[in-house]
Design a protein around this motif. Structure first.
Motif, PDB file in Angstrom:
ATOM      1  N   THR A  20     -10.445  44.669   0.805  1.00 12.38           N
ATOM      2  CA  THR A  20      -9.433  45.527   1.200  1.00 12.38           C
ATOM      3  C   THR A  20      -8.292  44.783   1.941  1.00 12.38           C
ATOM      4  N   ALA A  21      -8.519  43.980   2.920  1.00 13.30           N
ATOM      5  CA  ALA A  21      -7.617  43.142   3.719  1.00 13.30           C
ATOM      6  C   ALA A  21      -6.987  42.134   2.818  1.00 13.30           C
ATOM      7  N   ARG A  22      -7.813  41.541   1.726  1.00 21.46           N
ATOM      8  CA  ARG A  22      -7.143  40.561   0.709  1.00 21.46           C
ATOM      9  C   ARG A  22      -6.081  41.263   0.058  1.00 21.46           C
ATOM     10  N   GLN A  23      -6.517  42.572  -0.546  1.00 23.75           N
ATOM     11  CA  GLN A  23      -5.428  43.089  -1.230  1.00 23.75           C
ATOM     12  C   GLN A  23      -4.370  43.593  -0.512  1.00 23.75           C
ATOM     13  N   LEU A  24      -4.235  44.061   0.762  1.00 29.46           N
ATOM     14  CA  LEU A  24      -3.174  44.367   1.503  1.00 29.46           C
ATOM     15  C   LEU A  24      -2.577  43.244   1.945  1.00 29.46           C
ATOM     16  N   PHE A  25      -2.833  42.180   2.412  1.00 27.89           N
ATOM     17  CA  PHE A  25      -2.172  40.865   3.000  1.00 27.89           C
ATOM     18  C   PHE A  25      -1.405  40.523   1.609  1.00 27.89           C
ATOM     19  N   ALA A  82     -11.496  34.871   7.305  1.00 24.29           N
ATOM     20  CA  ALA A  82     -12.598  35.371   6.274  1.00 24.29           C
ATOM     21  C   ALA A  82     -11.846  35.621   4.815  1.00 24.29           C
ATOM     22  N   VAL A  83     -10.558  36.238   4.706  1.00 22.52           N
ATOM     23  CA  VAL A  83     -10.027  36.447   3.544  1.00 22.52           C
ATOM     24  C   VAL A  83      -9.779  35.001   3.010  1.00 22.52           C
ATOM     25  N   LEU A  84      -9.159  34.092   3.487  1.00 23.45           N
ATOM     26  CA  LEU A  84      -8.855  32.981   3.030  1.00 23.45           C
ATOM     27  C   LEU A  84     -10.239  32.318   2.567  1.00 23.45           C
ATOM     28  N   ASP A  85     -11.200  32.336   3.204  1.00 31.04           N
ATOM     29  CA  ASP A  85     -12.475  31.856   2.610  1.00 31.04           C
ATOM     30  C   ASP A  85     -12.935  32.355   1.599  1.00 31.04           C
ATOM     31  N   GLU A 140      -6.140  27.850  12.614  1.00 27.91           N
ATOM     32  CA  GLU A 140      -7.492  27.717  11.727  1.00 27.91           C
ATOM     33  C   GLU A 140      -7.098  28.427  10.308  1.00 27.91           C
ATOM     34  N   ALA A 141      -6.332  29.416  10.315  1.00 29.34           N
ATOM     35  CA  ALA A 141      -5.853  29.982   8.766  1.00 29.34           C
ATOM     36  C   ALA A 141      -5.316  28.985   8.267  1.00 29.34           C
TER      37      ALA A 141
END
Lengths: 200, 200
Positions: B16-21, B58-61, B121-122
DNA sequence: GTCTATAAGAGGATAGAC
DNA sequence: GTCTATCCTCTTATAGAC
């Protein structure tokens, strides 16, 4: 209305906001930070601008005015060679990246991705900035005349130069190293060399 | 620890976070929106992630894990021609831009400019995503063998392909039109054609 | 035009019961 | 692991005196 000194409070707010948007992004810059840095109270800021969004639009308008004096004029003064001018422009972005530890790059490009989906008016100003930049480069490419193939679309090539600059600065930012920027410009130069040799 | 179904709450939050970002950016996406969209309470999110920043990592991973199944594998299945694969990959980004009305483009690139200066880190994960992408393209360019000049640096050319894709999607976003993307890819194709003819 | 004070809300994050 | 309730800070923006 002031008469004596036109570097007004309004100008100082725009200038300060421009610097902060560049280093921290639009969402990352609070009104409070702008007020503090500019030495202004919120009453003044909201006297000149209805909202933060309106201030963003004013900042992007200022960038349009800065394009020639800050970027184009120095390049045109430095060299008369039209294709040399294209790469001198790219070199000035490289210098800017190096000066800032690869934190910045293209101020417009940084804002473009952040606000294009949510701020229609600002997005139009971003587009206008890009268009003006490309028009300058296209002018040089037209000046290059027979050095480039006749059937080559100058406007499309100018777009391509912007594309390469923006993509390259993005990677410099992500890597915190200038190498990917330089590598991309090297490839672009190679492309130009091949175009020039084909035109002969 | 769950055993039966590994599509866990944690996965749903990341997804969900991935979609929203992607659609609203990192700063533009509130925790509240993620919770609502994922159908989860804040206690759960903060059970899995110490902070919003950790969720971003976590999303970027996750993106790193998606690169091959979503982008690379379909391209490799579609064509065996190594240079054809490069342009098939660029074509899949074009399709994505068109599907989304030029609102999206490259998810990594969008995040890159937003967080590179403030989230170390990101930013490293962004770099890893870019590196993995370039490694795939470089592999194809190596496969192209004699079709490209021998003295041409494959890694540098792969970087250049990423540069062009990112710069081109930025302009598509800013213009809300696909044209600048297509024009840039046309120029890149032209470059490749000249490289191939020089290699003969 | 500029000041102070503050409204009004959204933001990220936590505590403790279950 | 998940729930509710809530804290606290920061945000944009406004009101009204000067």
């Amino acid at each position: 209305m002031k008469v004596a000194n036109e570097q007004t409070t309004r100008d100082r707010i725009i200038e300060t906001a421009r610097q902060l948007f560049l280093t921290r992004g639009f969402a990352g810059t609070g009104i409070a930070a702008i007020l503090k840095e500019a030495g202004v109270r919120s009453g003044s800021l909201y006297y000149f601008f209805k909202s933060k969004d309106e201030l963003l639009v004013a900042v992007l308008d200022q960038y349009k005015g800065l394009l020639r004096p800050i970027l184009i004029d120095p390049v045109e003064a430095a060299t008369n060679d039209p294709i040399g001018r294209v790469f001198a422009l790219l070199e000035s972005y490289r210098g800017f990246l190096l000066e800032t530890g690869c934190r910045m790059g293209c101020p417009i490009g940084n804002l473009a991705l952040e606000i294009s989906d949510t701020h229609d008016e600002a997005r139009d100003r971003v587009r206008e900035n890009f268009d003006a930049w490309c028009a300058c480069v296209e002018g040089w490419l037209v000046d290059a005349g027979d050095r480039l193939p006749n059937d080559l679309d100058r406007a499309e090539l100018a777009r391509f130069v912007l594309t390469v600059m923006e993509g390259a600065q993005m990677q410099a930012k992500a890597n915190k190293k200038i190498k990917a920027y330089e590598a991309s410009i090297t490839q672009l130069r190679h492309y130009f060399e091949m175009l020039e040799s084909r035109a002969k």
